[in-house]
Motif scaffolding. Structure first.
Motif, PDB file in Angstrom:
ATOM      1  N   VAL A  94       0.795  -1.237   0.128  1.00 22.71           N
ATOM      2  CA  VAL A  94       0.026   0.027  -0.115  1.00 22.71           C
ATOM      3  C   VAL A  94       0.888   1.204  -0.147  1.00 22.71           C
ATOM      4  CG1 VAL A  94      -1.556   1.390   1.471  1.00 22.71           C
ATOM      5  CG2 VAL A  94      -1.995  -1.169   1.055  1.00 22.71           C
ATOM      6  N   SER A  95       0.705   2.134  -1.016  1.00 20.26           N
ATOM      7  CA  SER A  95       1.760   3.124  -1.390  1.00 20.26           C
ATOM      8  C   SER A  95       1.053   4.413  -1.675  1.00 20.26           C
ATOM      9  CB  SER A  95       2.491   2.730  -2.378  1.00 20.26           C
ATOM     10  OG  SER A  95       3.482   3.591  -2.508  1.00 20.26           O
ATOM     11  N   TYR A  96       1.861   5.550  -1.701  1.00 21.51           N
ATOM     12  CA  TYR A  96       1.011   6.682  -1.870  1.00 21.51           C
ATOM     13  C   TYR A  96       1.079   7.129  -3.412  1.00 21.51           C
ATOM     14  CZ  TYR A  96       5.819   8.715  -1.962  1.00 21.51           C
ATOM     15  OH  TYR A  96       7.428   8.948  -2.350  1.00 21.51           O
ATOM     16  N   ASP A  97       0.721   8.352  -3.568  1.00 22.76           N
ATOM     17  CA  ASP A  97       0.245   8.651  -5.222  1.00 22.76           C
ATOM     18  C   ASP A  97       1.251   8.756  -6.170  1.00 22.76           C
ATOM     19  OD1 ASP A  97      -2.175   8.763  -6.031  1.00 22.76           O
ATOM     20  OD2 ASP A  97      -2.390  11.015  -5.140  1.00 22.76           O
ATOM     21  N   PRO A  98       2.489   9.218  -5.967  1.00 21.89           N
ATOM     22  CA  PRO A  98       3.229   9.183  -7.376  1.00 21.89           C
ATOM     23  C   PRO A  98       4.257   8.296  -7.416  1.00 21.89           C
ATOM     24  CG  PRO A  98       3.506  11.277  -5.951  1.00 21.89           C
ATOM     25  CD  PRO A  98       2.989  10.283  -5.011  1.00 21.89           C
ATOM     26  N   THR A  99       3.970   7.114  -6.728  1.00 19.11           N
ATOM     27  CA  THR A  99       4.988   5.956  -6.926  1.00 19.11           C
ATOM     28  C   THR A  99       4.377   4.908  -7.754  1.00 19.11           C
ATOM     29  OG1 THR A  99       4.030   5.014  -4.973  1.00 19.11           O
ATOM     30  CG2 THR A  99       5.904   6.158  -4.567  1.00 19.11           C
ATOM     31  N   ARG A 100       3.434   5.161  -8.264  1.00 22.93           N
ATOM     32  CA  ARG A 100       2.871   4.184  -9.249  1.00 22.93           C
ATOM     33  C   ARG A 100       3.840   3.724 -10.323  1.00 22.93           C
ATOM     34  NH1 ARG A 100      -2.971   5.548  -9.176  1.00 22.93           N
ATOM     35  NH2 ARG A 100      -2.826   7.460  -7.799  1.00 22.93           N
ATOM     36  N   GLU A 101       4.543   4.543 -10.964  1.00 27.05           N
ATOM     37  CA  GLU A 101       5.392   4.105 -12.051  1.00 27.05           C
ATOM     38  C   GLU A 101       6.675   3.256 -11.495  1.00 27.05           C
ATOM     39  OE1 GLU A 101       4.194   7.209 -11.802  1.00 27.05           O
ATOM     40  OE2 GLU A 101       2.722   6.838 -13.263  1.00 27.05           O
ATOM     41  N   PHE A 102       7.203   3.822 -10.461  1.00 23.52           N
ATOM     42  CA  PHE A 102       8.489   3.354  -9.739  1.00 23.52           C
ATOM     43  C   PHE A 102       7.943   1.833  -9.550  1.00 23.52           C
ATOM     44  CE2 PHE A 102      10.559   2.194  -5.808  1.00 23.52           C
ATOM     45  CZ  PHE A 102      11.850   1.934  -6.295  1.00 23.52           C
ATOM     46  N   TYR A 103       6.841   1.682  -8.524  1.00 19.30           N
ATOM     47  CA  TYR A 103       6.618   0.253  -8.162  1.00 19.30           C
ATOM     48  C   TYR A 103       6.163  -0.681  -9.251  1.00 19.30           C
ATOM     49  CZ  TYR A 103       7.701   1.346  -3.229  1.00 19.30           C
ATOM     50  OH  TYR A 103       8.408   1.551  -1.991  1.00 19.30           O
ATOM     51  N   ARG A 104       5.570  -0.183 -10.129  1.00 16.17           N
ATOM     52  CA  ARG A 104       5.564  -1.056 -11.475  1.00 16.17           C
ATOM     53  C   ARG A 104       6.638  -1.806 -11.848  1.00 16.17           C
ATOM     54  NH1 ARG A 104       2.987   2.288 -15.677  1.00 16.17           N
ATOM     55  NH2 ARG A 104       1.140   2.765 -14.083  1.00 16.17           N
ATOM     56  N   GLU A 105       7.961  -0.910 -12.068  1.00 15.98           N
ATOM     57  CA  GLU A 105       8.959  -1.394 -12.482  1.00 15.98           C
ATOM     58  C   GLU A 105       9.584  -2.069 -11.295  1.00 15.98           C
ATOM     59  OE1 GLU A 105      11.667   1.470 -14.476  1.00 15.98           O
ATOM     60  OE2 GLU A 105       9.724   2.443 -15.282  1.00 15.98           O
ATOM     61  N   TYR A 106       9.563  -1.763 -10.106  1.00 19.06           N
ATOM     62  CA  TYR A 106      10.146  -2.458  -9.066  1.00 19.06           C
ATOM     63  C   TYR A 106       9.570  -3.553  -8.922  1.00 19.06           C
ATOM     64  CZ  TYR A 106      11.649  -3.561  -4.264  1.00 19.06           C
ATOM     65  OH  TYR A 106      12.384  -4.339  -3.270  1.00 19.06           O
ATOM     66  N   ASN A 107       8.341  -3.938  -8.892  1.00 16.70           N
ATOM     67  CA  ASN A 107       7.607  -5.205  -8.914  1.00 16.70           C
ATOM     68  C   ASN A 107       8.119  -6.315  -9.678  1.00 16.70           C
ATOM     69  OD1 ASN A 107       6.259  -4.355  -6.452  1.00 16.70           O
ATOM     70  ND2 ASN A 107       4.298  -4.110  -7.748  1.00 16.70           N
ATOM     71  N   ALA A 108       8.277  -5.653 -10.895  1.00 16.24           N
ATOM     72  CA  ALA A 108       8.892  -6.810 -12.199  1.00 16.24           C
ATOM     73  C   ALA A 108      10.138  -7.064 -11.770  1.00 16.24           C
ATOM     74  CB  ALA A 108       8.916  -6.087 -13.443  1.00 16.24           C
ATOM     75  N   ALA A 109      11.070  -6.061 -11.461  1.00 14.24           N
ATOM     76  CA  ALA A 109      12.595  -6.594 -10.969  1.00 14.24           C
ATOM     77  C   ALA A 109      12.621  -7.372  -9.792  1.00 14.24           C
ATOM     78  CB  ALA A 109      13.354  -5.152 -10.545  1.00 14.24           C
ATOM     79  N   PHE A 110      11.581  -7.345  -8.737  1.00 14.47           N
ATOM     80  CA  PHE A 110      11.823  -7.947  -7.369  1.00 14.47           C
ATOM     81  C   PHE A 110      11.290  -9.413  -7.754  1.00 14.47           C
ATOM     82  CE2 PHE A 110       9.669  -9.942  -3.856  1.00 14.47           C
ATOM     83  CZ  PHE A 110      10.581  -9.818  -2.759  1.00 14.47           C
TER      84      PHE A 110
ATOM     85  N   VAL B 207       5.223 -15.546  -7.281  1.00 12.61           N
ATOM     86  CA  VAL B 207       4.518 -14.536  -6.544  1.00 12.61           C
ATOM     87  C   VAL B 207       3.721 -13.659  -7.114  1.00 12.61           C
ATOM     88  CG1 VAL B 207       6.299 -14.200  -4.714  1.00 12.61           C
ATOM     89  CG2 VAL B 207       6.540 -12.786  -6.870  1.00 12.61           C
ATOM     90  N   ARG B 208       2.506 -13.160  -6.367  1.00 10.51           N
ATOM     91  CA  ARG B 208       1.579 -12.143  -7.120  1.00 10.51           C
ATOM     92  C   ARG B 208       1.928 -11.005  -6.215  1.00 10.51           C
ATOM     93  NH1 ARG B 208      -3.055 -14.387  -5.852  1.00 10.51           N
ATOM     94  NH2 ARG B 208      -3.980 -12.785  -4.883  1.00 10.51           N
ATOM     95  N   LEU B 209       2.499  -9.864  -6.846  1.00 10.46           N
ATOM     96  CA  LEU B 209       2.607  -8.600  -6.322  1.00 10.46           C
ATOM     97  C   LEU B 209       1.460  -7.619  -6.587  1.00 10.46           C
ATOM     98  CD1 LEU B 209       6.710  -8.464  -6.848  1.00 10.46           C
ATOM     99  CD2 LEU B 209       5.268  -9.163  -4.774  1.00 10.46           C
ATOM    100  N   GLU B 210       0.985  -7.091  -5.642  1.00 10.56           N
ATOM    101  CA  GLU B 210      -0.068  -5.742  -5.978  1.00 10.56           C
ATOM    102  C   GLU B 210       0.606  -4.557  -5.511  1.00 10.56           C
ATOM    103  OE1 GLU B 210      -4.139  -8.273  -6.830  1.00 10.56           O
ATOM    104  OE2 GLU B 210      -3.118  -8.666  -4.795  1.00 10.56           O
ATOM    105  N   SER B 211       0.070  -3.567  -5.986  1.00 10.04           N
ATOM    106  CA  SER B 211       0.160  -2.305  -5.196  1.00 10.04           C
ATOM    107  C   SER B 211      -1.114  -1.356  -5.328  1.00 10.04           C
ATOM    108  CB  SER B 211       1.520  -1.491  -6.061  1.00 10.04           C
ATOM    109  OG  SER B 211       2.705  -2.028  -5.953  1.00 10.04           O
ATOM    110  N   SER B 212      -1.067  -0.692  -4.365  1.00 11.75           N
ATOM    111  CA  SER B 212      -2.345   0.049  -4.214  1.00 11.75           C
ATOM    112  C   SER B 212      -2.055   1.599  -3.922  1.00 11.75           C
ATOM    113  CB  SER B 212      -3.412  -0.287  -3.023  1.00 11.75           C
ATOM    114  OG  SER B 212      -3.775   0.707  -2.551  1.00 11.75           O
ATOM    115  N   HIS B 213      -2.368   2.602  -4.809  1.00 10.67           N
ATOM    116  CA  HIS B 213      -1.929   3.879  -4.473  1.00 10.67           C
ATOM    117  C   HIS B 213      -3.028   4.815  -4.411  1.00 10.67           C
ATOM    118  CE1 HIS B 213       1.835   2.768  -6.248  1.00 10.67           C
ATOM    119  NE2 HIS B 213       1.274   2.002  -6.922  1.00 10.67           N
ATOM    120  N   GLY B 214      -2.598   5.932  -3.686  1.00  9.63           N
ATOM    121  CA  GLY B 214      -3.798   6.962  -3.227  1.00  9.63           C
ATOM    122  C   GLY B 214      -3.073   7.974  -2.171  1.00  9.63           C
ATOM    123  N   GLY B 215      -3.702   8.828  -1.757  1.00  5.52           N
ATOM    124  CA  GLY B 215      -3.380  10.027  -0.870  1.00  5.52           C
ATOM    125  C   GLY B 215      -2.734   9.354   0.393  1.00  5.52           C
TER     126      GLY B 215
END
Lengths: 278, 331
Positions: free
Chosen positions: B31-47, B59-67
């Motif tokens: 569960v992350s904050y707003d402007p990390t969408r792009e970073f964690y998309r790439e990081y999840n693939a790398a991880f 593994v199934r990695l999911e990220s959620s973004h918002g304020g």
């Protein structure tokens, strides 16, 4: 005698139906409201009053209810007009327009909010025209009004439509043959018949507008005391982890809504007494 | 009996929804904050590649973004996140205080105060900087409209608020007065940083956006650098987005290990390079593209420690009745 309180119907299964109804109503409607009231009760009425009477909360509540009433009034007038046109006239594309009336029900409110914002922002289609005239619609109270009109539109039209369909032409003809002008017929014959249904639609549209959140937050500027609606303030309080204050605003909205709907019901009863059931 | 049967039928779908999905792949929710969408998309693939290379199953990695504040509240209210990567330590503290799912000493459990990457606040202005905005003081000129989110709900807004406060203090102005004046120039308060970016870039509102540095660069990338310019003010604040393992939400040992490695790997040279590629100021530049490093200019940065840490700054400025509330009540 007590058994006389419930009138036996020819339809079987009363006990089962009643049981299911009460259970569902309790789980879905009454329990959440009780939980809200309990939260407030535990916190104490003095604290609730202190929260609700602060300038910012008062501003948000006033804004929400004022714009909701205005939007519902707008929908009352134009909803009846729309229903009249849809029932009484034939024109190409009538079924399409009839179906489109329900769209605000179906469209996710966030989608509606973003679409309206795009249109009414200063670089949007309508917003650009308004900007040339020196007006700003999106991010002002006018924007909130537009969104509330949108979400409340179907209610009046859909409640009034079947009533208009029931009114027979003979009634108008009789009125005319007795010497009434068209305006008098409208005022003394048609409108009284529409009143109860229109008021129901008005109440529904009003209730919907007061609680509307999804579409409004996109088009409102969310500036405290200016364009911050009460539901948004509840969410902000929650995000500050201030659950009690959020509950307090919720209780205030509940009470005001209840009083308003109660008043509308009284007017309805009064108008039914005066003209009888339609 | 009939009634019981009916209730049973009604309850059945509910019960089925409550049974957790018995998927075989291990899963993790970040569960992350707003402007990390792009970073964690790439990081999840790398991880994921890293995790498989270490000989683990899928593994199934999911990220959620918002304020950031809303995300913290969602976790407090029971969102089943194993990892939180929020905009500021204060929001993770809030989870630790409200639930016992995160240990109180979480910040000392990972290097650099559990901030694997940092950022700062810069200005995004319209092409050619028509209003001539160079520094914090220019934001309160007549006719300048400033776009920033609501500090109550957004991490970026809180960092911006404190940076403006620090600038005023250092330049001999009354900080509360300056920040109050600044917010009089704000026509729209969105709830999160991404919302504000949209308001500024898509809706054409405002003259300057107070933005995460990475968000500002992203806006240039996505929307073309012929529309906006980045202005770096004379000073800003070292924004330290923090990460933590939500111990209470790890179902078993295996998921705990996955979550721990997910956070640890953020400090690897590969992940740090990825963060820099996404315009974050990371600590370890050894694997990063020198061009990515050079993009981020050295800057005079105050830190949250100058404000006494989040434990002090949060209630003082953003709590109920704090300095931010006073802006909108004292008129």
């Amino acid at each position: 005698m007590p058994s006389m309180l419930i009138r036996r119907s020819a339809m079987p299964g009363f006990n089962l139906a009643m049981g299911i109804t009460v259970t569902m109503l309790s789980v879905i409607v009454i329990l959440p409201i009780m939980a809200l009231l309990m939260r407030g009760l535990v916190w104490g009425p003095a604290e609730i009053w202190a929260t609700v009477s602060s300038e910012r909360v008062r501003g948000a509540l006033f804004l929400s209810f004022r714009l909701s009433v205005l939007a519902a009034l707008f929908n009352l007038v134009f909803g009846v007009m729309l229903a009249w046109i849809l029932v009484r006239y034939r024109f190409p594309g009538k079924r399409l327009i009839d179906a489109a009336v329900d769209l605000p029900f179906a469209l996710p409110t966030a989608v509606a909010g973003i679409a309206l914002t795009t249109l009414y922002a200063p670089n949007g289609l309508f917003g650009g025209i308004a900007a040339d005239m020196g007006l700003r619609i999106a991010y002002t109270q006018a924007g909130i009004f537009v969104a509330l009109v949108f979400v409340g539109l179907p209610f009046v039209t859909r409640t009034v439509q079947p009533v208009i369909a029931e009114i027979e032409h003979e009634v108008e003809e009789a009125s005319a043959s007795l010497g009434a002008s068209r305006l008098t017929t409208l005022r003394r014959v048609i409108l009284p018949m529409l009143m109860p249904a229109a008021l129901t639609g008005f109440a529904l549209a009003l209730a919907r507008s007061v609680g509307e959140y999804g579409s409004v937050i996109f088009i409102a500027g969310n500036i405290p005391n200016r364009t911050e609606i009460a539901p948004l303030l509840i969410v902000i309080r929650l995000e500050e982890f201030n659950y009690n204050a959020a509950a307090a605003i919720g209780i205030a909205m509940l009470l005001i809504s209840f009083l308003m709907l109660f008043a509308i019901n009284l007017i309805q009863i009064w108008s039914r007494r005066r003209i009888g059931y339609v | 009996m009939k009634l019981a049967k009916n209730i049973l039928y009604m309850a059945l779908p509910l019960a089925m929804a409550a049974v957790p999905s018995l998927a075989s792949a291990q899963s993790l929710l970040n569960v992350s904050y707003d402007p990390t969408r792009e970073f964690y998309r790439e990081y999840n693939a790398a991880f994921e590649a890293h995790w498989k290379a270490e000989g683990h199953g899928p593994v199934r990695l999911e990220s959620s973004h918002g304020g950031s504040g809303s995300q913290a509240r969602a976790v407090i209210d029971g969102l089943d996140a194993q990892v939180v990567t929020l905009a500021l330590a204060g929001d993770i503290d809030a989870i630790a205080n409200a639930t016992d799912k995160i240990p109180a000493d979480w910040q000392s459990r990972l290097p650099h105060g559990s901030a694997p990457y940092t950022s700062t606040i810069v200005f995004l202005v319209r092409e050619g900087n028509p209003k001539g905005i160079r520094d914090w003081g220019d934001l309160v000129q007549d006719g300048v409209e400033v776009i920033t989110p609501n500090p109550k709900t957004s991490g970026a807004a809180r960092w911006s608020y404190l940076a403006a406060w620090a600038w005023a203090e250092r330049n001999g102005q009354d900080p509360a007065g300056f920040v109050g004046n600044l917010y009089k120039h704000v026509p729209v308060l969105d709830s999160g940083a991404r919302g504000s970016t949209t308001t500024f870039t898509q809706r054409g509102i405002g003259d300057v956006l107070l933005a995460w540095e990475n968000e500002a660069w992203l806006a240039l990338d996505e929307l073309g650098d012929d529309q906006f310019d980045i202005v770096v003010p004379s000073m800003s604040i070292l924004a330290e987005p923090s990460v933590a393992l939500v111990e209470g939400n790890a179902d078993d040992e295996a998921q705990h290990a996955l979550a721990a490695e997910y956070l640890q790997y953020l400090y690897s040279p590969e992940a740090q390079a990825l963060a820099m590629k996404n315009y974050y100021r990371a600590w370890d530049a050894s694997a990063a593209d020198p061009e990515d490093v050079a993009r981020l200019p050295a800057l005079d940065l105050v830190t949250i420690a100058d404000f006494g840490g989040w434990a002090k700054a949060q209630p003082e400025h953003f709590g109920d009745g704090g300095t931010f509330d006073q802006i909108y009540t004292a008129r």
